[in-house]
Design a protein around this motif. Structure first.
Motif, PDB file in Angstrom:
ATOM      1  N   ALA A 409      67.193 -21.879 -16.074  1.00  0.00           N
ATOM      2  CA  ALA A 409      66.867 -20.460 -15.965  1.00  0.00           C
ATOM      3  C   ALA A 409      68.107 -19.664 -15.580  1.00  0.00           C
ATOM      4  CB  ALA A 409      65.763 -20.247 -14.938  1.00  0.00           C
ATOM      5  N   GLU A 410      68.231 -18.475 -16.140  1.00  0.00           N
ATOM      6  CA  GLU A 410      69.336 -17.579 -15.849  1.00  0.00           C
ATOM      7  C   GLU A 410      68.789 -16.282 -15.279  1.00  0.00           C
ATOM      8  OE1 GLU A 410      71.444 -17.083 -19.452  1.00  0.00           O
ATOM      9  OE2 GLU A 410      72.182 -19.165 -19.534  1.00  0.00           O
ATOM     10  N   PRO A 411      69.628 -15.484 -14.617  1.00  0.00           N
ATOM     11  CA  PRO A 411      69.142 -14.210 -14.085  1.00  0.00           C
ATOM     12  C   PRO A 411      68.489 -13.368 -15.186  1.00  0.00           C
ATOM     13  CG  PRO A 411      71.311 -14.687 -13.205  1.00  0.00           C
ATOM     14  CD  PRO A 411      71.037 -15.744 -14.224  1.00  0.00           C
ATOM     15  N   GLY A 412      67.286 -12.900 -14.897  1.00  0.00           N
ATOM     16  CA  GLY A 412      66.541 -12.134 -15.881  1.00  0.00           C
ATOM     17  C   GLY A 412      65.591 -12.960 -16.727  1.00  0.00           C
ATOM     18  N   SER A 413      65.614 -14.301 -16.568  1.00  0.00           N
ATOM     19  CA  SER A 413      64.705 -15.149 -17.349  1.00  0.00           C
ATOM     20  C   SER A 413      63.263 -14.924 -16.880  1.00  0.00           C
ATOM     21  CB  SER A 413      65.083 -16.618 -17.184  1.00  0.00           C
ATOM     22  OG  SER A 413      66.376 -16.873 -17.686  1.00  0.00           O
ATOM     23  N   PRO A 414      62.320 -14.910 -17.821  1.00  0.00           N
ATOM     24  CA  PRO A 414      60.914 -14.723 -17.423  1.00  0.00           C
ATOM     25  C   PRO A 414      60.365 -15.976 -16.744  1.00  0.00           C
ATOM     26  CG  PRO A 414      61.065 -15.093 -19.783  1.00  0.00           C
ATOM     27  CD  PRO A 414      62.474 -15.004 -19.288  1.00  0.00           C
ATOM     28  N   VAL A 415      59.689 -15.785 -15.644  1.00  0.00           N
ATOM     29  CA  VAL A 415      59.086 -16.872 -14.871  1.00  0.00           C
ATOM     30  C   VAL A 415      57.619 -16.506 -14.619  1.00  0.00           C
ATOM     31  CG1 VAL A 415      59.104 -18.154 -12.701  1.00  0.00           C
ATOM     32  CG2 VAL A 415      61.265 -17.514 -13.791  1.00  0.00           C
ATOM     33  N   ASP A 423      60.670 -11.242 -13.913  1.00  0.00           N
ATOM     34  CA  ASP A 423      62.040 -11.600 -14.273  1.00  0.00           C
ATOM     35  C   ASP A 423      62.725 -12.195 -13.043  1.00  0.00           C
ATOM     36  OD1 ASP A 423      61.622 -10.610 -16.802  1.00  0.00           O
ATOM     37  OD2 ASP A 423      62.376  -8.610 -16.318  1.00  0.00           O
ATOM     38  N   TRP A 424      63.252 -13.379 -13.222  1.00  0.00           N
ATOM     39  CA  TRP A 424      63.824 -14.103 -12.087  1.00  0.00           C
ATOM     40  C   TRP A 424      65.188 -13.542 -11.704  1.00  0.00           C
ATOM     41  CZ3 TRP A 424      67.640 -18.423 -12.167  1.00  0.00           C
ATOM     42  CH2 TRP A 424      67.788 -18.996 -10.898  1.00  0.00           C
ATOM     43  N   GLN A 425      65.354 -13.261 -10.415  1.00  0.00           N
ATOM     44  CA  GLN A 425      66.637 -12.835  -9.873  1.00  0.00           C
ATOM     45  C   GLN A 425      67.017 -13.799  -8.754  1.00  0.00           C
ATOM     46  OE1 GLN A 425      68.535 -10.594 -11.137  1.00  0.00           O
ATOM     47  NE2 GLN A 425      67.003  -9.789 -12.598  1.00  0.00           N
ATOM     48  N   PRO A 426      68.004 -14.647  -8.951  1.00  0.00           N
ATOM     49  CA  PRO A 426      68.354 -15.661  -7.935  1.00  0.00           C
ATOM     50  C   PRO A 426      69.006 -15.042  -6.707  1.00  0.00           C
ATOM     51  CG  PRO A 426      69.954 -15.672  -9.724  1.00  0.00           C
ATOM     52  CD  PRO A 426      68.882 -14.690 -10.129  1.00  0.00           C
ATOM     53  N   ASN A 427      69.200 -15.902  -5.721  1.00  0.00           N
ATOM     54  CA  ASN A 427      69.909 -15.560  -4.486  1.00  0.00           C
ATOM     55  C   ASN A 427      69.196 -14.482  -3.671  1.00  0.00           C
ATOM     56  OD1 ASN A 427      71.991 -17.371  -5.242  1.00  0.00           O
ATOM     57  ND2 ASN A 427      72.996 -15.761  -6.448  1.00  0.00           N
ATOM     58  N   THR A 428      67.889 -14.398  -3.811  1.00  0.00           N
ATOM     59  CA  THR A 428      67.142 -13.455  -2.972  1.00  0.00           C
ATOM     60  C   THR A 428      67.001 -14.008  -1.559  1.00  0.00           C
ATOM     61  OG1 THR A 428      65.948 -12.653  -4.886  1.00  0.00           O
ATOM     62  CG2 THR A 428      64.955 -12.221  -2.746  1.00  0.00           C
ATOM     63  N   TYR A 429      66.825 -15.301  -1.466  1.00  0.00           N
ATOM     64  CA  TYR A 429      66.604 -15.934  -0.173  1.00  0.00           C
ATOM     65  C   TYR A 429      67.921 -16.018   0.598  1.00  0.00           C
ATOM     66  CZ  TYR A 429      65.353 -19.564   3.195  1.00  0.00           C
ATOM     67  OH  TYR A 429      65.127 -20.281   4.339  1.00  0.00           O
ATOM     68  N   THR A 430      67.918 -15.531   1.843  1.00  0.00           N
ATOM     69  CA  THR A 430      69.144 -15.501   2.642  1.00  0.00           C
ATOM     70  C   THR A 430      69.019 -16.294   3.930  1.00  0.00           C
ATOM     71  OG1 THR A 430      68.393 -13.427   3.617  1.00  0.00           O
ATOM     72  CG2 THR A 430      69.892 -13.272   1.742  1.00  0.00           C
ATOM     73  N   ALA A 431      67.961 -17.120   4.037  1.00  0.00           N
ATOM     74  CA  ALA A 431      67.784 -18.049   5.155  1.00  0.00           C
ATOM     75  C   ALA A 431      67.824 -17.313   6.491  1.00  0.00           C
ATOM     76  CB  ALA A 431      68.831 -19.157   5.081  1.00  0.00           C
ATOM     77  N   ASP A 432      68.563 -17.867   7.453  1.00  0.00           N
ATOM     78  CA  ASP A 432      68.495 -17.379   8.830  1.00  0.00           C
ATOM     79  C   ASP A 432      69.253 -16.078   9.044  1.00  0.00           C
ATOM     80  OD1 ASP A 432      66.992 -19.575   9.448  1.00  0.00           O
ATOM     81  OD2 ASP A 432      68.716 -20.783  10.064  1.00  0.00           O
ATOM     82  N   ASP A 433      70.113 -15.675   8.105  1.00  0.00           N
ATOM     83  CA  ASP A 433      70.885 -14.463   8.330  1.00  0.00           C
ATOM     84  C   ASP A 433      70.148 -13.206   7.870  1.00  0.00           C
ATOM     85  OD1 ASP A 433      70.927 -15.015   5.682  1.00  0.00           O
ATOM     86  OD2 ASP A 433      73.066 -14.619   5.394  1.00  0.00           O
ATOM     87  N   PHE A 434      68.908 -13.368   7.396  1.00  0.00           N
ATOM     88  CA  PHE A 434      68.147 -12.208   6.937  1.00  0.00           C
ATOM     89  C   PHE A 434      67.488 -11.528   8.130  1.00  0.00           C
ATOM     90  CE2 PHE A 434      63.856 -10.672   5.659  1.00  0.00           C
ATOM     91  CZ  PHE A 434      64.288  -9.524   5.010  1.00  0.00           C
TER      92      PHE A 434
END
Length: 484
Positions: A409-415, A423-434
């Motif tokens: 999957a690439e950014p913008g791929s349908p999920v 549309d998938w956008q990666p790197n949304t999850y920022t773990a403990d620094d959010f």
């Protein structure tokens, strides 16, 4: 007219779970006391329970749509919603549950046997249950999960030890009426019996049940007459008794040809070859019937049948027939495997089981399947950005984001997850620094052109702290006009 229903289509839906509550505790001198939204109640399930007092599926014929109770929503002050009421549907002993494709889902035999047909939806958690050290006051709550919905076919197969089979007007109803307490309809015309009759017979210390099946005719296995409709009721029997009319007026019929015709229909229906047979030559109270029974007895015994000449009118020969049936039933019960208690089978998940799978369909959509991801999506309020961001964090922690990358999957791929596609956008999850922002929002989901970066926010704070008198005021339009 007797109404008997032994096959119905049932549309079942369990109750929906109640929504969680978003609430902040407020009181005098404590305007912000923290989240106190309660959880929603679970939806009521739909269960089938065997009840010996129920003998037909007639109720479901008139009420084919059944629904469990919905769970109540949560409320403030940490008040959880009430669970929905479980709907208990009482069915006769011997009810078989089929899917619409014909697959057997459950076979309900024995008083008190129950089966959960549809499970109620989970209640959504309130914002009090969603709070943690970083998200101290969530501005969202989980939605209640919809209850399961299923369409099934209920089919009744009588639970009897002995099945009486034969042509119409052979005397099956008369026979069961004198050997048991059953009181079926009896008349001097064919197809008097329109529904199976069940009777309990006592033979010494032994007790067994006898089922009287509506008369069979040639072609019954292919749908002629009433036989095909009720042949299922002799599937569970241990012994079959051919009831033969020895006083029939048709000259082309005789006991041997009648038995051959019935056996042909039983063979066409299938699954009854291993049942032991007994022949009951009925109506020997008629002189011609007694003579025909004496003539045919030797031929039938040569075929291996145990033959008994009986009369339902004078009760002649019934005692011998009853004890013969009782003996065969006892033998079949001894051969049957001993009943075992239902075992609780625990199937732990495999070590490498991630809890979800990802496949790409023909349209190029990456489909995520799994119990947890699909449930989380159903319980997410997509009108609330904070709830959507929380869902993204949960999916990332589960490993969905990394698995999508490995799947290509690439950014913008349908999920697609459940009924939601995005549309998938990666790197949304920022773990403990959010660090969550305002309640109900998530700055990670803002559009790039609307997002204010950290340096810009710092400059804006500095501008607000600058003393008013040091600000350089721009000339007004009136000042500009005075210069002309």
């Amino acid at each position: 007219m007797t109404t008997f229903v032994d096959r119905v289509v049932l549309h079942v839906r369990a109750g929906d779970g109640g929504h969680g509550c978003v609430s902040i505790h407020r009181e005098k001198f404590k305007p912000f006391g923290g989240p106190d939204g309660g959880d929603g109640g679970h939806g009521g399930s739909v269960k089938l329970v065997v009840d010996p007092a129920v003998h037909t599926l007639l109720d479901f014929h008139f009420h084919p749509h059944q629904k469990g109770g919905n769970g109540a929503g949560g409320a403030g002050n940490n008040r959880d919603g009430a669970n929905g009421q479980t709907l208990v549907l009482r069915v006769p002993d011997g009810t078989v549950v089929h899917s619409m494709d014909g697959e057997v889902i459950a076979d309900l035999i024995g008083e008190g046997t129950e089966f959960e047909l549809a499970r109620g939806g989970r209640g959504g958690r309130g914002n009090a249950a969603l709070a943690n050290t970083r998200r101290k006051a969530p501005g969202f709550a989980e939605l209640g999960e919809p209850g399961e919905e299923i369409d099934v076919v209920l089919e009744l197969k009588s639970v009897a030890d002995v099945g009486l089979v034969g042509f119409p007007s052979a005397g099956k109803s008369s026979l069961i009426s004198v050997i048991s307490a059953a009181r079926p309809k009896i008349a001097d015309y064919p197809f008097t019996t329109l529904v199976p009759n069940l009777g309990v017979v006592q033979a010494g210390d032994n007790t067994f049940t006898v089922a009287d099946v509506p008369g069979l005719i040639p072609g019954a296995a292919t749908g002629k007459g009433l036989g095909m409709q009720f042949l299922r009721h002799i599937e569970r029997t241990a012994v079959l008794v051919h009831v033969v009319d020895t006083a029939a007026l048709e000259t082309e019929r005789d006991p041997v040809s009648d038995i051959d015709a019935i056996e042909a229909e039983l063979a066409a229906y299938g699954g009854l070859e291993d049942r032991p047979r007994i022949v009951a030559l009925n109506k020997i109270d008629v002189p011609d019937g007694r003579d025909l029974a004496d003539i045919m007895r030797a031929d039938l015994e040569e075929r291996g049948y145990a033959v008994y000449a009986v009369s339902a009118v004078t009760h002649e020969g019934l005692k011998e027939l009853i004890f013969a049936m009782s003996e065969l039933v006892g033998q079949q019960r001894k051969l049957a495997p001993p009943p075992e208690r239902t075992r609780i089978v625990i199937r732990p998940a495999a070590v490498d089981d991630s809890g979800f799978t990802i496949v790409q369909d023909d349209e190029g959509v990456f489909v995520v399947r799994g119990g947890a991801p699909e449930r989380w999506v159903r319980q997410t309020n997509f009108d609330n950005d904070e709830a959507v961001g929380y869902l993204a964090d949960r999916l990332a922690r589960l490993g969905v984001e990394d698995a999508l990358k490995k799947a290509g999957a690439e950014p913008g791929s349908p999920v697609r997850i459940g009924v939601r596609e995005f549309d998938w956008q990666p790197n949304t999850y920022t773990a403990d620094d959010f660090v969550p922002g305002n309640r109900g929002t998530d700055y990670r989901l803002e559009e790039p052109n609307k997002r204010v970066r950290a340096a810009e926010r710092k400059a804006m704070r500095g501008a607000r702290r600058q003393p008013y008198e040091t600000l350089e005021l721009a000339p007004s339009d009136e000042d500009d006009q005075d210069d002309f």
